[in-house]
Motif scaffolding. Structure first.
Motif, PDB file in Angstrom:
ATOM      1  N   ASN A 192       1.150  -1.554   0.235  1.00 54.56           N
ATOM      2  CA  ASN A 192       0.017   0.006  -0.246  1.00 54.56           C
ATOM      3  C   ASN A 192       1.141   1.154  -0.327  1.00 54.56           C
ATOM      4  O   ASN A 192       0.361   2.580   0.304  1.00 54.56           O
ATOM      5  CB  ASN A 192      -0.891   0.084   1.310  1.00 54.56           C
ATOM      6  N   ASN A 217      -6.410  -4.673  -9.954  1.00 58.65           N
ATOM      7  CA  ASN A 217      -6.160  -5.725  -8.577  1.00 58.65           C
ATOM      8  C   ASN A 217      -4.609  -6.242  -8.557  1.00 58.65           C
ATOM      9  O   ASN A 217      -5.156  -6.920  -7.992  1.00 58.65           O
ATOM     10  CB  ASN A 217      -7.775  -5.881  -8.718  1.00 58.65           C
ATOM     11  N   GLU A 266      -4.280  -2.236  -1.745  1.00 60.58           N
ATOM     12  CA  GLU A 266      -5.388  -3.300  -1.793  1.00 60.58           C
ATOM     13  C   GLU A 266      -6.610  -1.644  -1.886  1.00 60.58           C
ATOM     14  O   GLU A 266      -6.708  -0.491  -1.572  1.00 60.58           O
ATOM     15  CB  GLU A 266      -5.769  -4.352  -0.702  1.00 60.58           C
ATOM     16  N   LYS A 267      -7.916  -2.281  -1.585  1.00 62.31           N
ATOM     17  CA  LYS A 267      -8.807  -1.249  -1.372  1.00 62.31           C
ATOM     18  C   LYS A 267     -10.202  -1.546  -0.372  1.00 62.31           C
ATOM     19  O   LYS A 267     -10.106  -2.746  -0.187  1.00 62.31           O
ATOM     20  CB  LYS A 267      -9.834  -0.950  -2.773  1.00 62.31           C
ATOM     21  N   GLU A 268     -10.279  -1.109   0.129  1.00 58.52           N
ATOM     22  CA  GLU A 268     -11.682  -1.112   0.847  1.00 58.52           C
ATOM     23  C   GLU A 268     -13.054  -0.981   0.586  1.00 58.52           C
ATOM     24  O   GLU A 268     -12.711   0.479   0.500  1.00 58.52           O
ATOM     25  CB  GLU A 268     -10.959  -0.471   2.612  1.00 58.52           C
ATOM     26  N   VAL A 269     -13.765  -1.335   0.517  1.00 55.61           N
ATOM     27  CA  VAL A 269     -15.304  -0.955   0.627  1.00 55.61           C
ATOM     28  C   VAL A 269     -15.723  -0.092   1.728  1.00 55.61           C
ATOM     29  O   VAL A 269     -15.845  -0.366   3.056  1.00 55.61           O
ATOM     30  CB  VAL A 269     -16.281  -1.764   0.471  1.00 55.61           C
ATOM     31  N   LYS A 270     -15.966   1.353   1.388  1.00 57.18           N
ATOM     32  CA  LYS A 270     -16.652   2.877   2.077  1.00 57.18           C
ATOM     33  C   LYS A 270     -17.712   2.987   1.664  1.00 57.18           C
ATOM     34  O   LYS A 270     -17.959   3.153   0.623  1.00 57.18           O
ATOM     35  CB  LYS A 270     -15.937   3.508   3.108  1.00 57.18           C
ATOM     36  N   PRO A 272     -15.194   1.103  -3.551  1.00 60.39           N
ATOM     37  CA  PRO A 272     -13.882   0.389  -3.175  1.00 60.39           C
ATOM     38  C   PRO A 272     -12.484   1.480  -3.028  1.00 60.39           C
ATOM     39  O   PRO A 272     -12.565   2.587  -4.192  1.00 60.39           O
ATOM     40  CB  PRO A 272     -13.703  -0.255  -3.637  1.00 60.39           C
ATOM     41  N   SER A 276      -8.903   2.985  -2.536  1.00 52.93           N
ATOM     42  CA  SER A 276      -7.606   2.645  -2.140  1.00 52.93           C
ATOM     43  C   SER A 276      -6.725   2.898  -1.471  1.00 52.93           C
ATOM     44  O   SER A 276      -7.037   3.832  -0.595  1.00 52.93           O
ATOM     45  CB  SER A 276      -6.949   3.269  -3.348  1.00 52.93           C
ATOM     46  N   LYS A 277      -6.504   1.745  -0.055  1.00 48.12           N
ATOM     47  CA  LYS A 277      -5.342   1.932   0.916  1.00 48.12           C
ATOM     48  C   LYS A 277      -3.637   2.544   1.023  1.00 48.12           C
ATOM     49  O   LYS A 277      -3.279   2.697   1.454  1.00 48.12           O
ATOM     50  CB  LYS A 277      -5.059   1.031   1.777  1.00 48.12           C
TER      51      LYS A 277
END
Length: 191
Positions: free
Chosen positions: A59, A96, A102-106, A115, A117-118
């Motif tokens: 990341n 991806n 990585e991506k986190e769905v917020k 999604p 990005s971190k």
């Protein structure tokens, strides 16, 4: 018999000097220093617990500027003109890939799940880095984030980021955060 020497009336000299001073103060322009537009994070609350957050290596992209103004992004030597595209690929991670963030769905208020990005951009420069190179790199990083935000804005709101309402801009900032971390200048050629 000696003649008296006439004196010059100095009463109005002070008035003239004062008027000249006012004139120069009013007509002179002052140069205003222009700096980098950065907003610092807010001060933490006194009651807030300090967390030791670990960031996954995938990341983080480390952007280094050496004392000879060579630019490194990750393990690659780049020209400044290539940096924007490298950062856009890093932050968006369109395929991806496992070596990109990585991506986190917020849940974004007023928009829904997205999604995010971190990815974190870590900028490091040498004490001997020229100011010109430092500013060029800063500009490329900001251009990359702005381009990603404009693309998101166009696809979701049909307008560029700058033309959006305040609420829409907030949504874009939450979906595409500007995570740029700057380290204290050091000898980056050793690392």
């Amino acid at each position: 018999m000696a003649r008296p020497v006439p004196e010059i009336n100095a009463g109005s000299t002070a008035d003239i000097a004062f008027l000249l001073l006012i004139f120069f103060l009013v007509t002179t322009t002052m140069d205003v220093d222009a700096g980098l537009q950065r907003r610092l994070p807010p001060m933490p609350d006194k009651d807030q617990q300090q967390s030791d957050a670990r960031i996954n290596k995938r990341n983080i992209i480390v952007v280094k500027i050496s004392s000879s103004d060579r630019l490194f992004a990750g393990d690659e030597i780049l020209d400044v003109s290539q940096l924007k595209d490298k950062i856009i690929e890093f932050v968006t991670n369109p395929a991806n890939l496992d070596n990109l963030p990585e991506k986190e769905v917020k849940e974004i208020e007023g928009f829904g799940p997205y999604p995010v990005s971190k990815g974190v951009i870590s900028l490091q420069n040498d004490r001997g880095t020229s100011y010109k190179s430092y500013i060029e790199v800063q500009n490329e990083l900001v251009k990359a984030i702005n381009e990603i935000r404009d693309n998101f804005s166009m696809s979701n709101f049909g307008k560029k980021y700058i033309a959006l309402s305040e609420d829409q801009q907030r949504i874009v900032r939450e979906a595409i955060p500007s995570n740029i971390s700057e380290a204290e200048p050091k000898d980056v050629t050793k690392h």
